[in-house]
Design an enzyme around this catalytic site. Structure first.
Site, PDB file in Angstrom:
ATOM      1  N   SER A 137       0.858  -1.177   0.000  1.00  0.00           N
ATOM      2  CA  SER A 137       0.000   0.000   0.000  1.00  0.00           C
ATOM      3  C   SER A 137       0.893   1.225   0.000  1.00  0.00           C
ATOM      4  CB  SER A 137      -0.871   0.008   1.264  1.00  0.00           C
ATOM      5  OG  SER A 137      -1.507   1.255   1.453  1.00  0.00           O
ATOM      6  N   TYR A 150      -2.144   0.778  10.664  1.00  0.00           N
ATOM      7  CA  TYR A 150      -2.025   0.245   9.304  1.00  0.00           C
ATOM      8  C   TYR A 150      -0.652   0.570   8.725  1.00  0.00           C
ATOM      9  CZ  TYR A 150      -3.461  -0.922   4.516  1.00  0.00           C
ATOM     10  OH  TYR A 150      -3.563  -1.476   3.260  1.00  0.00           O
TER      11      TYR A 150
END
Length: 241
Positions: A137, A150
């Protein structure tokens, strides 16, 4: 599911988190390229539907369970490609207000899930001159307020990907990390624990990548000659930087 149902005359790809979103789109893209795709995720009805659509094989998988990972690996005689796509985010609390259960889940799925799957299939991948593709990501290298849990998980997944590449640079196996930006999937719905309004607001009035856009990057990286290693791809919508 018996390994007898998996053909020996096709390249075998294992895609985790394949019940929806990027994983589902990847299964479709690879199937169109002639791969036999092992569609792996927790939701049995969803993966069976994807397997029917793609001509693949559905195997239930929970990447947070070593028993589940081992059960999948035991059914596969050969693996040419592993796409570690299972992952996700929960919450956007500050570090001060961190929900440690959410942090634990994010680490267990994004980092340890990738380790479990890679470790279980690595010998088969090396034997087949195969390929590991980890779906990271932009959060793997860009920190943002509310994203600490995250960020930590994806930074960790990125580090293990780079180490895996270094540790096996002399072996017949390729290692790739693909880092998408904003992709319109159910990612935000999971992050906001079912709050559809909050999830929709993430994508409203913006250009967004589709799951198929990311799947195309995965397909392309996997299609390169075996002596070519695509180390990293960062793919974002035009209006995100």
């Amino acid at each position: 599911m018996s390994s007898m149902s998996i053909p020996n005359d096709k390249k075998i790809a294992v895609v985790t988190g394949a019940s929806s979103g990027i994983g589902k789109a990847t299964a479709a893209a690879l199937a169109q390229e002639g791969w036999h795709v092992v569609v792996a995720a927790r939701r049995k009805d969803k993966i069976e539907a994807v397997a029917r659509e793609t001509g693949g094989t559905a195997i239930e998988l929970d990447v947070t369970s070593q028993e589940s990972v081992d059960a999948l690996a035991s059914q596969l005689d050969r693996v040419d490609l592993l796409v570690n796509n299972a992952g996700g985010a929960k919450g956007m609390e500050s570090v001060k207000d961190a929900d440690l259960e959410d942090w634990q889940w994010m680490y267990d799925v994004n980092v340890l899930g990738t380790v479990r799957m890679t470790r279980a299939l690595l010998d088969k991948l090396i034997a087949a001159e195969g390929h590991v593709i980890n779906i990271g990501s932009m959060a793997a290298f860009t920190a943002y307020a509310g994203g600490a849990g995250y960020n930590a998980a994806k930074f960790g997944e990125g580090a293990l990907t780079r180490v895996l590449r270094l540790e096996h640079v002399g072996d017949p196996v390729r290692v790739t990390q693909i880092d998408p930006g904003r992709v319109e999937t159910d990612f935000s719905l999971v992050r906001f624990k079912g709050d559809q309004e909050k999830a929709d607001a993430v994508y409203a009035d913006k250009l967004n990548l589709s799951a198929a856009d990311v799947a195309e990057a995965i397909r392309w990286a996997a299609a390169q000659p075996k002596h070519v290693n695509i180390d990293r791809i960062h793919i974002m919508p035009r209006d995100q930087a």
